[in-house]
Design a protein around this motif. Structure first.
Motif, PDB file in Angstrom:
ATOM      1  N   GLN A 162     -12.534  -8.436   1.057  1.00 24.21           N
ATOM      2  CA  GLN A 162     -11.851  -9.512   0.335  1.00 24.21           C
ATOM      3  C   GLN A 162     -10.333  -9.394   0.449  1.00 24.21           C
ATOM      4  N   THR A 163      -9.895  -8.696   1.482  1.00 25.97           N
ATOM      5  CA  THR A 163      -8.458  -8.529   1.724  1.00 25.97           C
ATOM      6  C   THR A 163      -8.157  -8.786   3.187  1.00 25.97           C
ATOM      7  N   GLU A 164      -6.839  -8.928   3.490  1.00 26.14           N
ATOM      8  CA  GLU A 164      -6.417  -9.013   4.880  1.00 26.14           C
ATOM      9  C   GLU A 164      -5.024  -8.421   5.003  1.00 26.14           C
ATOM     10  N   ALA A 165      -4.756  -7.830   6.162  1.00 27.35           N
ATOM     11  CA  ALA A 165      -3.408  -7.308   6.410  1.00 27.35           C
ATOM     12  C   ALA A 165      -2.421  -8.466   6.421  1.00 27.35           C
ATOM     13  N   TRP A 166      -1.187  -8.197   5.969  1.00 26.89           N
ATOM     14  CA  TRP A 166      -0.188  -9.261   5.869  1.00 26.89           C
ATOM     15  C   TRP A 166       1.161  -8.706   6.281  1.00 26.89           C
ATOM     16  N   ALA A 167       1.919  -9.517   7.008  1.00 23.99           N
ATOM     17  CA  ALA A 167       3.287  -9.134   7.370  1.00 23.99           C
ATOM     18  C   ALA A 167       4.177 -10.342   7.157  1.00 23.99           C
ATOM     19  N   GLU A 168       5.411 -10.147   6.627  1.00 22.35           N
ATOM     20  CA  GLU A 168       6.347 -11.249   6.392  1.00 22.35           C
ATOM     21  C   GLU A 168       6.770 -11.869   7.718  1.00 22.35           C
ATOM     22  N   VAL A 225       0.863  -1.197   0.000  1.00 21.90           N
ATOM     23  CA  VAL A 225       0.000   0.000   0.000  1.00 21.90           C
ATOM     24  C   VAL A 225       0.891   1.235   0.000  1.00 21.90           C
ATOM     25  N   THR A 226       0.798   2.024  -1.067  1.00 23.67           N
ATOM     26  CA  THR A 226       1.690   3.179  -1.208  1.00 23.67           C
ATOM     27  C   THR A 226       0.984   4.516  -1.005  1.00 23.67           C
ATOM     28  N   GLN A 227      -0.360   4.497  -0.947  1.00 24.96           N
ATOM     29  CA  GLN A 227      -1.079   5.776  -0.791  1.00 24.96           C
ATOM     30  C   GLN A 227      -2.494   5.516  -0.275  1.00 24.96           C
ATOM     31  N   ARG A 228      -3.083   6.595   0.214  1.00 30.16           N
ATOM     32  CA  ARG A 228      -4.449   6.553   0.735  1.00 30.16           C
ATOM     33  C   ARG A 228      -5.230   7.661   0.030  1.00 30.16           C
ATOM     34  N   ILE A 229      -6.370   7.302  -0.617  1.00 34.93           N
ATOM     35  CA  ILE A 229      -7.125   8.274  -1.405  1.00 34.93           C
ATOM     36  C   ILE A 229      -8.549   8.344  -0.870  1.00 34.93           C
ATOM     37  N   ALA A 230      -8.914   9.491  -0.307  1.00 29.45           N
ATOM     38  CA  ALA A 230     -10.278   9.723   0.169  1.00 29.45           C
ATOM     39  C   ALA A 230     -11.036  10.549  -0.863  1.00 29.45           C
ATOM     40  N   THR A 274      12.844 -13.321  10.526  1.00 34.36           N
ATOM     41  CA  THR A 274      13.622 -12.867  11.673  1.00 34.36           C
ATOM     42  C   THR A 274      14.555 -11.770  11.193  1.00 34.36           C
ATOM     43  N   LYS A 275      14.428 -10.622  11.842  1.00 35.45           N
ATOM     44  CA  LYS A 275      15.222  -9.491  11.406  1.00 35.45           C
ATOM     45  C   LYS A 275      16.623  -9.601  12.014  1.00 35.45           C
ATOM     46  N   GLY A 276      17.584  -9.861  11.219  1.00 31.19           N
ATOM     47  CA  GLY A 276      18.971  -9.923  11.679  1.00 31.19           C
ATOM     48  C   GLY A 276      19.623  -8.557  11.617  1.00 31.19           C
ATOM     49  N   GLU A 277      20.922  -8.551  11.934  1.00 27.90           N
ATOM     50  CA  GLU A 277      21.666  -7.300  11.908  1.00 27.90           C
ATOM     51  C   GLU A 277      21.680  -6.758  10.479  1.00 27.90           C
ATOM     52  N   GLY A 278      21.251  -5.506  10.343  1.00 28.26           N
ATOM     53  CA  GLY A 278      21.244  -4.874   9.028  1.00 28.26           C
ATOM     54  C   GLY A 278      19.972  -5.112   8.247  1.00 28.26           C
ATOM     55  N   ALA A 279      19.072  -5.934   8.807  1.00 23.02           N
ATOM     56  CA  ALA A 279      17.818  -6.161   8.087  1.00 23.02           C
ATOM     57  C   ALA A 279      16.993  -4.877   8.072  1.00 23.02           C
ATOM     58  N   GLN A 280      16.290  -4.668   6.953  1.00 20.75           N
ATOM     59  CA  GLN A 280      15.528  -3.429   6.770  1.00 20.75           C
ATOM     60  C   GLN A 280      14.029  -3.722   6.931  1.00 20.75           C
ATOM     61  N   GLU A 281      13.378  -3.108   7.902  1.00 16.90           N
ATOM     62  CA  GLU A 281      11.950  -3.309   8.105  1.00 16.90           C
ATOM     63  C   GLU A 281      11.163  -2.521   7.061  1.00 16.90           C
ATOM     64  N   ARG A 282      10.110  -3.141   6.505  1.00 14.39           N
ATOM     65  CA  ARG A 282       9.306  -2.448   5.510  1.00 14.39           C
ATOM     66  C   ARG A 282       8.604  -1.254   6.169  1.00 14.39           C
ATOM     67  N   SER A 283       8.569  -0.118   5.458  1.00 16.89           N
ATOM     68  CA  SER A 283       7.913   1.080   5.983  1.00 16.89           C
ATOM     69  C   SER A 283       6.472   1.175   5.520  1.00 16.89           C
ATOM     70  N   SER A 284       6.068   0.420   4.483  1.00 20.28           N
ATOM     71  CA  SER A 284       4.698   0.479   3.950  1.00 20.28           C
ATOM     72  C   SER A 284       3.956  -0.798   4.300  1.00 20.28           C
ATOM     73  N   PRO A 285       2.654  -0.682   4.650  1.00 11.50           N
ATOM     74  CA  PRO A 285       1.878  -1.888   4.948  1.00 11.50           C
ATOM     75  C   PRO A 285       1.672  -2.732   3.689  1.00 11.50           C
ATOM     76  N   GLN A 286       1.409  -3.986   3.913  1.00 15.31           N
ATOM     77  CA  GLN A 286       1.148  -4.893   2.802  1.00 15.31           C
ATOM     78  C   GLN A 286      -0.220  -5.541   2.998  1.00 15.31           C
ATOM     79  N   ILE A 287      -0.867  -5.841   1.872  1.00 15.12           N
ATOM     80  CA  ILE A 287      -2.214  -6.395   1.889  1.00 15.12           C
ATOM     81  C   ILE A 287      -2.239  -7.652   1.037  1.00 15.12           C
ATOM     82  N   ARG A 288      -2.830  -8.707   1.609  1.00 14.91           N
ATOM     83  CA  ARG A 288      -3.046  -9.928   0.837  1.00 14.91           C
ATOM     84  C   ARG A 288      -4.465  -9.884   0.250  1.00 14.91           C
ATOM     85  N   PHE A 289      -4.582 -10.218  -1.039  1.00 10.08           N
ATOM     86  CA  PHE A 289      -5.855 -10.201  -1.748  1.00 10.08           C
ATOM     87  C   PHE A 289      -6.371 -11.626  -1.898  1.00 10.08           C
TER      88      PHE A 289
END
Length: 429
Positions: free
Chosen positions: A118-124, A79-84, A127-142
């Protein structure tokens, strides 16, 4: 001694055609605020200068997607944007989705909307190791595979630029006013209201409140017709001048007609159109214009007067209509003849209310030579019950009923037979 044969009764359909052939829509129109145009009649075609909707928009709360990104259920997008509603989004790129709300513009690149159910929130699950980059944008499973165009309201799918959205002669109601507002129209051109002068004739008539019931003189009756005719006229959008009760004297009737003809389009009277020697309406109208007395093959009702009265203060004439005095006859004759006349004056082309076919839950074994309008009420079984007293003087039959059965001349009705039903609600709207 020779007897003058009576003129044959005029069929109701012929009377209506005759009457409407003499009616021209009122000249001129006025501009009124769209907020105040309920019940008015449109004087011009409304041609849209815009698309409605003006842009492709979502008809659901959900997510705008590219169908190519979701070839099968279970795919995950970022999800990269929110449009109202009222906002404008950015173009979608591969693997992206936009949270979108009902009425919001569909972003460029999107070709479908997936409803949020017809969607659900999803997160990978990593295990975040040293130097791992956490996603800044939410993800959605369809959980579905969308079809191109789903839940998108396309620009112009309601009205396209150049379309005639509303036609001249159309009566404006809540839906029509909303449609006009969707075109950005704050004012509308409408026909001017018919101006109607109303009076009753008869020395036997007493206004409610003038004399208490216990003190009514012999032969006197309260003037009920004046009340329902005034109400019917208002419901049809008329400006009404109530001239009261005119005494049964020719000079008084002539004076009332002269006053009524000036600045009015129609003079409407109740009573005084029969052949009785105390009925002065006929000679009074004839002295000031023209009058025809029709005997119409309808029941209740039969005597009907139509003509015109010359104006003295301005050019032209005022239409004249004389209704029978019996209350139910007057009521039904107004609905069947005066109502379409007033609508035609306002430019309405189709004046016929819709008719329903329903079963009669009664017997009517005695056929009449006239076309009958039987007061009935719809029942819980989907049929029609008959009011027991069909006399033209029983106004309670109209209060009890919610419409009439249109029974052709010479026809009986058997229990269960399908009949034509005219709802009062359609006539009064």
């Amino acid at each position: 001694m020779a007897v003058t044969p009576r003129a044959p009764l005029m069929p109701l359909a012929d009377a209506l055609d005759n009457l409407l052939s003499r009616i021209q829509p009122l000249s001129g129109c006025v501009s009124v605020a769209t907020f105040d145009a309920d019940g008015r009649v449109l004087a011009e075609d409304l041609v849209s200068s815009m698309q409605v909707p003006a842009f492709d928009n979502s008809s659901m709360d959900g997510y705008a997607v590219r169908c190519a990104d979701l070839p099968e259920p279970g795919k995950v997008l970022v999800v990269t944007q929110r449009i109202a509603a009222g906002q404008t989004g950015q173009a979608l790129q591969t693997g992206q989705t936009a949270r979108i709300f009902t009425g919001a513009p569909v972003p460029p690149g999107a070709d479908a909307i997936v409803m949020q159910e017809q969607t659900e929130a999803w997160a990978e699950d990593v295990t975040k190791g040293e130097g791992a980059q956490e996603r800044s944008s939410p993800q959605i499973r369809f959980m579905t595979t969308p079809e191109a165009g789903q839940w998108i309201r396309r620009s112009g799918e309601d009205i396209r630029r150049g379309d005639t959205a509303l036609q001249k002669g159309q009566k404006l109601g809540p839906a029509e006013l909303g449609l006009a507002a969707s075109l950005g129209l704050a004012h509308l051109p409408v026909m001017r209201r018919p101006k109607v002068a109303l009076f009753s004739t008869g020395d036997e008539l007493i206004m409610p409140g003038d004399v208490a019931p216990q003190n009514m003189p012999p032969g006197a009756i309260y003037n009920s017709n004046r009340f329902f005719l005034r109400s019917l006229l208002h419901r049809l959008g008329c400006e009404v001048s109530d001239l009261g009760i005119v005494p049964d004297r020719r000079e008084a009737t002539v004076a009332a007609l002269k006053t009524a003809a000036d600045h009015h389009d129609l003079i409407l009277t109740s009573g005084g159109v029969s052949v009785g020697e105390e009925d002065h309406v006929k000679p009074a109208v004839q002295s000031l214009g023209q009058l025809e007395l029709w005997q119409i093959a309808m029941k209740p009702g039969k005597p009907f007067a139509y003509g015109h009265v010359r104006r003295e203060t301005e050019p032209g004439v005022a239409h004249f209509v004389g209704l029978p005095g019996n209350p139910v006859s007057s009521y039904m004759t107004f609905l069947l003849l005066v109502r379409p006349m007033l609508l035609r004056l306002q430019g309405v082309v189709n004046t016929d209310p819709p008719c329903l076919r329903l079963p009669a839950h009664f017997d009517w074994p005695q056929a009449d030579k006239r076309r009958e309008f039987l007061r009935v009420k719809r029942n819980a079984r989907g049929g029609l019950d008959l009011f027991p007293n069909q006399s033209s003087g029983v106004l309670t039959s109209v209060v009890w009923a919610d419409g009439v059965v249109d029974n052709p001349a010479g026809q009986t009705i058997a229990q269960g037979q399908m009949v034509d039903f005219w709802p009062f609600a359609e006539w009064l709207s």
